[in-house]
Design an enzyme around this catalytic site. Structure first.
Site, PDB file in Angstrom:
ATOM      1  N   ASP A  78      17.569   8.074  50.733  1.00 25.11           N
ATOM      2  CA  ASP A  78      16.363   9.018  50.952  1.00 25.11           C
ATOM      3  C   ASP A  78      15.585   8.866  52.154  1.00 25.11           C
ATOM      4  O   ASP A  78      15.176   7.596  52.137  1.00 25.11           O
ATOM      5  CB  ASP A  78      15.535   9.378  49.556  1.00 25.11           C
ATOM      6  CG  ASP A  78      14.512  10.350  49.836  1.00 25.11           C
ATOM      7  OD1 ASP A  78      14.883  11.385  49.202  1.00 25.11           O
ATOM      8  OD2 ASP A  78      13.406  10.104  50.077  1.00 25.11           O
TER       9      ASP A  78
ATOM     10  N   CYS B  75      -3.691   0.193  14.419  1.00 20.67           N
ATOM     11  CA  CYS B  75      -4.416   0.456  13.020  1.00 20.67           C
ATOM     12  C   CYS B  75      -5.606  -0.571  13.078  1.00 20.67           C
ATOM     13  O   CYS B  75      -5.567  -1.758  13.043  1.00 20.67           O
ATOM     14  CB  CYS B  75      -3.698   0.616  11.735  1.00 20.67           C
ATOM     15  SG  CYS B  75      -4.523   1.333  10.444  1.00 20.67           S
TER      16      CYS B  75
ATOM     17  N   ARG C  25       4.214   6.798   3.393  1.00 19.56           N
ATOM     18  CA  ARG C  25       3.239   7.961   3.794  1.00 19.56           C
ATOM     19  C   ARG C  25       2.300   7.417   4.936  1.00 19.56           C
ATOM     20  O   ARG C  25       2.242   6.373   5.101  1.00 19.56           O
ATOM     21  CB  ARG C  25       2.111   8.432   2.737  1.00 19.56           C
ATOM     22  CG  ARG C  25       2.874   9.062   1.551  1.00 19.56           C
ATOM     23  CD  ARG C  25       1.848   9.472   0.471  1.00 19.56           C
ATOM     24  NE  ARG C  25       0.484   8.721   0.233  1.00 19.56           N
ATOM     25  CZ  ARG C  25       0.467   7.946  -0.684  1.00 19.56           C
ATOM     26  NH1 ARG C  25       1.772   7.488  -1.480  1.00 19.56           N
ATOM     27  NH2 ARG C  25      -0.351   6.918  -0.768  1.00 19.56           N
TER      28      ARG C  25
ATOM     29  N   CYS D 128       1.433   2.566   9.398  1.00 19.35           N
ATOM     30  CA  CYS D 128       0.513   2.709  10.528  1.00 19.35           C
ATOM     31  C   CYS D 128       1.010   2.497  11.841  1.00 19.35           C
ATOM     32  O   CYS D 128       2.240   2.184  12.246  1.00 19.35           O
ATOM     33  CB  CYS D 128      -0.466   1.738  10.161  1.00 19.35           C
ATOM     34  SG  CYS D 128      -1.129   1.469   8.615  1.00 19.35           S
TER      35      CYS D 128
ATOM     36  N   ARG E 277      -7.222  -4.240   8.112  1.00 23.94           N
ATOM     37  CA  ARG E 277      -7.009  -5.574   7.979  1.00 23.94           C
ATOM     38  C   ARG E 277      -5.478  -5.746   8.270  1.00 23.94           C
ATOM     39  O   ARG E 277      -4.559  -5.061   7.684  1.00 23.94           O
ATOM     40  CB  ARG E 277      -7.481  -6.204   6.750  1.00 23.94           C
ATOM     41  CG  ARG E 277      -7.337  -7.680   6.678  1.00 23.94           C
ATOM     42  CD  ARG E 277      -7.825  -8.101   5.291  1.00 23.94           C
ATOM     43  NE  ARG E 277      -7.299  -7.925   4.073  1.00 23.94           N
ATOM     44  CZ  ARG E 277      -7.647  -7.956   3.087  1.00 23.94           C
ATOM     45  NH1 ARG E 277      -8.712  -8.829   2.692  1.00 23.94           N
ATOM     46  NH2 ARG E 277      -6.997  -7.534   1.793  1.00 23.94           N
TER      47      ARG E 277
ATOM     48  N   CYS F 115      -5.490   5.922  10.633  1.00 24.13           N
ATOM     49  CA  CYS F 115      -4.939   5.517  12.054  1.00 24.13           C
ATOM     50  C   CYS F 115      -4.092   6.835  12.601  1.00 24.13           C
ATOM     51  O   CYS F 115      -3.921   6.930  13.685  1.00 24.13           O
ATOM     52  CB  CYS F 115      -4.179   4.245  12.565  1.00 24.13           C
ATOM     53  SG  CYS F 115      -2.535   4.250  11.644  1.00 24.13           S
TER      54      CYS F 115
ATOM     55  N   CYS G 139      -0.477   6.746   7.499  1.00 22.82           N
ATOM     56  CA  CYS G 139      -2.121   6.256   7.164  1.00 22.82           C
ATOM     57  C   CYS G 139      -2.985   7.106   7.559  1.00 22.82           C
ATOM     58  O   CYS G 139      -2.990   7.962   8.649  1.00 22.82           O
ATOM     59  CB  CYS G 139      -2.149   4.902   8.130  1.00 22.82           C
ATOM     60  SG  CYS G 139      -3.852   4.478   8.060  1.00 22.82           S
TER      61      CYS G 139
ATOM     62  N   THR H  26       0.825  -1.135  -0.007  1.00 23.25           N
ATOM     63  CA  THR H  26      -0.090  -0.046  -0.151  1.00 23.25           C
ATOM     64  C   THR H  26       0.880   1.132   0.010  1.00 23.25           C
ATOM     65  O   THR H  26       0.455   2.401  -0.226  1.00 23.25           O
ATOM     66  CB  THR H  26      -1.036   0.024   1.146  1.00 23.25           C
ATOM     67  OG1 THR H  26      -0.205   0.156   2.582  1.00 23.25           O
ATOM     68  CG2 THR H  26      -1.789  -1.175   1.378  1.00 23.25           C
TER      69      THR H  26
END
Length: 491
Positions: A447, A36, A61, A32, A39, A66, A63, A28
Site C-alpha cells: 500500500d 465485579c 444467573r 459475574c 468479594r 455488576c 449478577c 451463590t
C-alpha cells in the site's frame, strides 16, 4: 489464559477482561464480569466460562450488581477465524433469528448437528443458547436505555413472543423486564421516550478510544449517503444510511470527550424493530468497539518503530463495514488511486442508489446495490476500461449470487472467492478482510500510504519489514502507518 491467570484478574477486578470471560460462583449460583466489586469468591467455588450462554446453560444467573451483560463483546470473535469465531459473528448479526440454526450451519458449511457439537465443545453452549444470550443482552440494553414498550423491546431483541421474552429475562437476570428497566432509571442511564422507529443509547467500549476513526470515515464519506462532522469542542459525529436484512435505516454516532464517561451515543431512525440486533452489531463492528486496546497497544508498543505513536495515539481502531458487498466495491474503486479520487468516483456512482425511505438531513440515498452498479456502472465510472470492467464483473457476480461474501467468511475463504475475479489482488483481499471480517493481522505491505508511513517512523533495521513482531495485531500497525502518512506530526 489459564485458571489462575483469570483468577488473578478477578481478584484485581481488572476491567480489561470484562466481556472476555465470565466468572460463575457455585456457592451463590450467579455469574459475574471479572471486575465485579463483590468479594472475591474462593477459588474452589469458581468456574470460568467463555460466554454468558455457557453460564446460563450451567444453571447460573446474571449478577444484579455488576450486570455482566452490559459490557463490550469479546474481541475473540474477530481474532478467531475458526468455526466458533465465524459463527459468533453471524449470530451477533442475527442470522439465527432470520434463518434458524439450519441457515447458520449452511452458511458455515456444516450440518446443524455438527455445528451444535463444535460450539458446545468450544464455547460451552449450542447455537440456540448463544443466540438466546445475544437477545438477552440486546433486550437489557434497550430496557435500561430507552422507554420503548416492552412488547417492542421483545421483538426488537429477536424474541418470537412476549412470553418468550419474559421467560428469558427472568431466567437470565432473575428479574422481570420492568424491574430490570428500573435499574436503568436508578443509574440515570435512561433517556427520553423513544418511538419504535427511533432510539438513542450508549455503546459500551474498552478504554482508551482514539476518535481518529471518525476522521478516517469522514474523508471517505459519500455525500448523501454519509455525513461526518467535527466540532471545535472535540465532538465528532458520523452518520449514514444502510440496508438491513428486513429494512433500511439511518444512524448517527456521536463522541463528545467532555461528556462524563466519554460515551459513544448511537441514534438510529427509521429502522424495523426486527433489524435492531443487526444494526447494533454492525455499528459496533464499524467502530471496532469490541477490541481490547490495552492488549493491542502493549503488543504494538514493544516495536520501537511504533512506541512513540502508541504513547501519542492510544486506542487506535480498525474501521469495519456495515455492508460487505458495498465494501468490496469501494475497495476495488479505491485501489491504486488517492482517497479523494476514490470518493469522487463513488459520489458519481451513488446517484443510481435508491432514495432513503425516511431521509435525514444530509442522508438522502442508499449506497447502490450490486444490481444497480452492474446496470449503470459503465455509464458513471471513469478511468481505465479494465478497472471499470472489473468493478462491473464483481457487481454482476454479487447480483446473481455467484459471489457471496459476509461476516461468516475467513481470510482463506475470501482469497478463494475474490482472487479469481479480474482486477482483484492481495491488497484488495487484505483490505476487505480488515474491514469486513475485522481480521486483526493484515499488513498491506504494498500500500502506498503504508510505505509513506514507514518513512515517517524511526528506522527498524533489525526488525521485520512486515511488522511480524507485533502479530497478531498488524492491522492496527497498518492503521498507525496510514495515520503517520496522513498526519506525520502526530508522531
Amino acid at each position: 489464559m489459564d485458571f489462575w491467570q483469570r483468577y488473578r484478574a478477578i481478584d484485581a477486578r481488572d476491567t480489561r477482561f470484562d466481556g472476555q470471560f465470565f466468572t460463575a460462583v457455585s456457592s451463590t449460583g450467579i455469574y459475574c464480569r471479572p471486575s465485579c466489586p463483590a468479594r472475591t469468591p474462593k477459588a474452589e467455588n469458581v468456574t470460568f466460562y467463555e460466554t454468558s450462554a455457557a453460564a446460563h446453560e450451567a444453571g447460573y444467573r446474571a449478577c444484579k450488581r455488576c450486570l455482566p451483560e452490559a459490557v463490550p463483546g469479546t474481541p475473540a470473535w474477530n481474532i478467531r477465524s475458526d468455526v466458533a469465531g465465524r459463527a459468533m459473528r453471524l449470530i451477533n448479526d442475527g442470522v439465527i433469528t432470520r434463518e434458524g440454526v439450519d441457515g447458520l450451519a449452511h452458511r458455515l458449511g456444516y450440518s446443524a448437528r455438527q455445528l451444535n457439537r463444535i460450539l458446545s465443545h468450544e464455547l460451552g453452549a449450542g447455537p440456540l443458547s448463544l443466540a438466546r444470550a445475544s437477545r438477552a443482552q440486546t433486550a437489557r440494553t434497550l430496557l435500561v436505555s430507552t422507554d420503548m414498550l416492552l412488547a417492542d423491546v421483545a421483538f426488537a431483541s429477536g424474541f418470537n413472543s412476549v412470553r418468550q421474552f419474559n421467560d428469558t429475562i427472568g431466567e437470565v437476570f432473575a428479574m422481570t423486564p420492568t424491574a430490570l428497566r428500573a435499574t436503568g432509571a436508578k443509574s440515570g442511564v435512561r433517556r427520553g421516550a423513544a418511538a419504535p422507529t427511533a432510539l438513542t443509547l450508549n455503546l459500551p467500549y474498552r478504554e482508551p478510544f482514539d476518535p481518529g476513526i471518525f476522521d478516517f470515515l469522514a474523508v471517505r464519506a459519500i455525500p448523501g449517503i454519509e455525513v461526518a462532522r467535527s466540532e471545535a469542542d472535540g465532538t465528532r459525529s458520523y452518520g449514514r444510511t444502510l440496508r438491513l436484512p428486513r429494512s433500511t435505516a439511518s444512524f448517527f454516532v456521536v463522541y463528545n470527550p467532555s461528556t462524563p464517561g466519554k460515551p459513544l451515543q448511537l441514534t438510529a431512525t427509521a429502522v424495523d424493530l426486527h433489524d435492531l440486533p443487526a444494526l447494533l452489531s454492525r455499528v459496533r463492528r464499524l467502530f471496532d468497539l469490541d477490541a481490547d486496546p490495552q492488549a493491542i497497544d502493549e503488543a504494538l508498543g514493544m516495536d520501537p518503530r511504533l512506541t512513540g505513536r502508541i504513547k501519542t495515539i492510544p486506542g487506535i481502531r480498525v474501521p469495519g463495514a456495515v455492508d460487505p458487498q458495498e465494501l468490496l466495491i469501494r475497495a476495488m474503486i479505491g485501489q491504486q488511486i488517492t482517497v479523494a479520487a476514490a470518493r469522487t468516483a463513488l459520489t458519481q456512482l451513488s446517484v443510481v442508489g435508491s432514495l432513503a425511505g425516511a431521509p435525514s438531513p444530509g442522508l438522502e440515498r442508499l449506497f447502490p446495490t450490486a444490481a444497480e452498479i452492474a446496470e449503470h456502472g459503465r455509464e458513471l465510472l471513469r478511468g481505465p476500461r479494465r478497472r471499470i470492467e472489473s468493478v462491473i464483473a464483481a457487481a454482476e457476480a454479487m447480483a446473481t449470487g455467484a459471489l457471496e461474501l459476509g461476516y461468516g467468511d475467513d481470510v482463506a475463504a475470501l482469497e478463494r472467492k475474490l482472487l479469481p475475479l479480474p482486477g482483484v489482488g492481495p491488497w484488495t483481499v487484505g483490505y476487505v478482510a480488515m474491514r469486513v471480517l475485522g481480521a486483526p493481522d493484515v499488513f498491506l505491505a504494498n500500500d502506498a500510504a503504508v510505505r509513506n508511513g514507514l518513512r515517517v517512523l524511526p528506522p527498524g533495521a533489525d526488525l521485520s519489514p512486515d511488522f511480524g513482531e507485533v502479530s497478531p495485531w498488524r492491522s492496527y500497525a497498518t492503521m498507525h502507518l496510514w495515520r503517520a502518512a496522513a498526519k506525520p506530526k502526530d508522531s
